[in-house]
Design a protein around this motif. Structure first.
Motif, PDB file in Angstrom:
ATOM      1  N   ASN A   9       0.275   4.429   0.333  1.00  0.00           N
ATOM      2  CA  ASN A   9      -0.604   4.718   1.466  1.00  0.00           C
ATOM      3  C   ASN A   9      -0.899   6.191   1.689  1.00  0.00           C
ATOM      4  O   ASN A   9      -1.691   6.526   2.568  1.00  0.00           O
ATOM      5  CB  ASN A   9       0.018   4.149   2.752  1.00  0.00           C
TER       6      ASN A   9
ATOM      7  N   ASP B 148      -1.019  -4.851  -7.449  1.00  0.00           N
ATOM      8  CA  ASP B 148      -1.184  -4.512  -6.034  1.00  0.00           C
ATOM      9  C   ASP B 148      -2.546  -3.862  -5.792  1.00  0.00           C
ATOM     10  O   ASP B 148      -2.617  -2.692  -5.410  1.00  0.00           O
ATOM     11  CB  ASP B 148      -0.049  -3.572  -5.600  1.00  0.00           C
TER      12      ASP B 148
ATOM     13  N   GLU C 243      -5.679  -2.360  -4.142  1.00  0.00           N
ATOM     14  CA  GLU C 243      -5.929  -1.817  -2.809  1.00  0.00           C
ATOM     15  C   GLU C 243      -4.641  -1.647  -1.992  1.00  0.00           C
ATOM     16  O   GLU C 243      -4.679  -1.459  -0.782  1.00  0.00           O
ATOM     17  CB  GLU C 243      -6.916  -2.699  -2.029  1.00  0.00           C
ATOM     18  N   TYR C 244      -3.484  -1.762  -2.664  1.00  0.00           N
ATOM     19  CA  TYR C 244      -2.187  -1.548  -2.016  1.00  0.00           C
ATOM     20  C   TYR C 244      -1.956  -2.466  -0.821  1.00  0.00           C
ATOM     21  O   TYR C 244      -1.331  -2.088   0.166  1.00  0.00           O
ATOM     22  CB  TYR C 244      -2.041  -0.084  -1.581  1.00  0.00           C
ATOM     23  N   ASN C 245      -2.438  -3.691  -0.890  1.00  0.00           N
ATOM     24  CA  ASN C 245      -2.240  -4.601   0.239  1.00  0.00           C
ATOM     25  C   ASN C 245      -1.895  -6.014  -0.221  1.00  0.00           C
ATOM     26  O   ASN C 245      -2.153  -6.983   0.486  1.00  0.00           O
ATOM     27  CB  ASN C 245      -3.499  -4.643   1.120  1.00  0.00           C
TER      28      ASN C 245
END
Length: 358
Positions: free
Chosen positions: A62, A185, A187-189
């Motif tokens: 993030n 992962d 979009e890191y979500n």
């Protein structure tokens, strides 16, 4: 001799002390607002702060903006190229691993670390927990005396969603559990359900997805309980007799020789996990905390991880997923102190774990 090799790799880049890094991390915005002081840190002739900021930020989910705000893509790539783990390219030679029955052997300790590993806790012949502290580091090393008890445990929904490490430990009746491979992962979500690369459990290929770009390869145990670090497909791993494995990296130590570490290894300071095996067969789990700025714990870099593992006698060792995924569960309880990207004291769902069963 091996320890000297790792130390020599550190000489070209005099690392900032952990306390100094923490102070910088907390007050970086104040320095930047101060104008010239901030500009000097960000763009001055001394690259320690720049290297640390870029390598640490770019490995988070993030907070990559902490690097991209201030530096061009070219500068970021240049710094990452100057801080990397250069693996030997060799695979594990399992013939060099020779199990020793210390219960029927006269033991001569090589050093204080060897004594820590080989001096068992009273009434516990399965494992020993060794706290790792000092120089801004905090974590745990677990010595597992019977490598046949080390296996892969997975989320009950792997492929669809991950589960918390404590849940995986509970579902698999594990007395010890540590996070293992990374996961896809976008979009890191994601929910941590789809692991990177190969996953083998009890001699069955249970997942074979896109590999990560972290170097390394197969990290697995053979049917005769030797940790193998190798580059092969899942089918080839099964044919080679690998019973439990994940795929991640980089490889930190192969056949007793540490990888060449340029700068800080390119991963900055963060919570980290790694697995290794000594030449005598004892398996090592290593989990290091990070992001606990109030208590002076930034995390570990690849030099730190390699040195700790070498100190405790690792003959083969590999990096595992880190950051918010890093966790160590003992008898159902999470004993390390994770901090996620939002500063909360928690881990996140993961697809699989290294477990120890009785």
């Amino acid at each position: 001799m091996k320890k000297e090799k790792v130390e020599k790799q550190k000489k070209p880049h005099k690392k900032l002390s952990k306390a100094c890094k923490i102070t910088i991390a907390i007050f970086a915005s104040l320095f930047i607002l101060a104008g010239s002081s901030g500009l000097f840190l960000l763009y001055g002739p001394y690259g320690n702060f720049r290297n640390w900021l870029i390598t640490t930020a770019m490995t988070t989910m993030n907070h990559q903006y902490l690097a991209t705000w201030f530096y061009s893509d070219e500068t970021i790539q240049k710094v990452l190229d100057q801080n990397k783990v250069i693996e030997s390219g060799e695979d594990t030679n399992t013939e060099l691993i020779q199990f020793i029955d210390y219960d029927n052997t006269v033991v001569t300790y090589k050093n204080k670390y060897d004594k820590e590993v080989l001096t068992k806790d009273e009434g516990n012949d399965l494992y020993k927990i060794i706290p790792i502290t000092g120089n801004g580091l905090r974590g745990y090393l677990v010595a597992i005396y019977d490598p046949s008890k080390v296996k892969v445990g997975t989320s009950a929904y792997m492929g669809r969603s991950g589960q918390m490490l404590t849940t995986i430990a509970q579902n698999t009746n594990a007395v010890i559990a540590m996070n293992a491979s990374g996961f896809i992962d976008p979009e890191y979500n994601s929910n941590g359900g789809v692991p990177h690369g190969v996953v083998i459990k009890d001699g069955v290929l249970v997942s074979n997805e896109m590999k990560s770009n972290n170097g390394g390869g197969i990290i697995g145990f053979t049917s005769d309980n030797k940790l193998v670090l190798t580059r092969m497909t899942g089918r080839e791993a099964l044919a080679a007799g690998i019973r439990d494995a994940v795929e991640f990296g980089p490889f930190l130590i192969v056949n007793g020789e540490p990888s060449f570490i340029r700068g800080n290894g390119g991963w900055g300071d963060a919570p980290r996990s790694a697995i290794g095996q000594r030449k005598d067969g004892i398996v090592l789990f290593l989990v290091m905390d990070g992001r606990d700025y109030a208590n002076g714990i930034l995390g570990a870099d690849m030099v730190d991880m390699t040195e700790i593992l070498m100190n405790y006698g690792a003959y083969n060792a590999a990096n595992l997923d880190g950051g918010t995924s890093s966790g160590l569960v003992v008898n159902g309880n999470l004993i390390n102190k994770p901090v996620n990207g939002n500063g909360q004291n928690q881990t996140r769902p993961i697809p699989n774990a290294w477990i120890v069963v009785e």
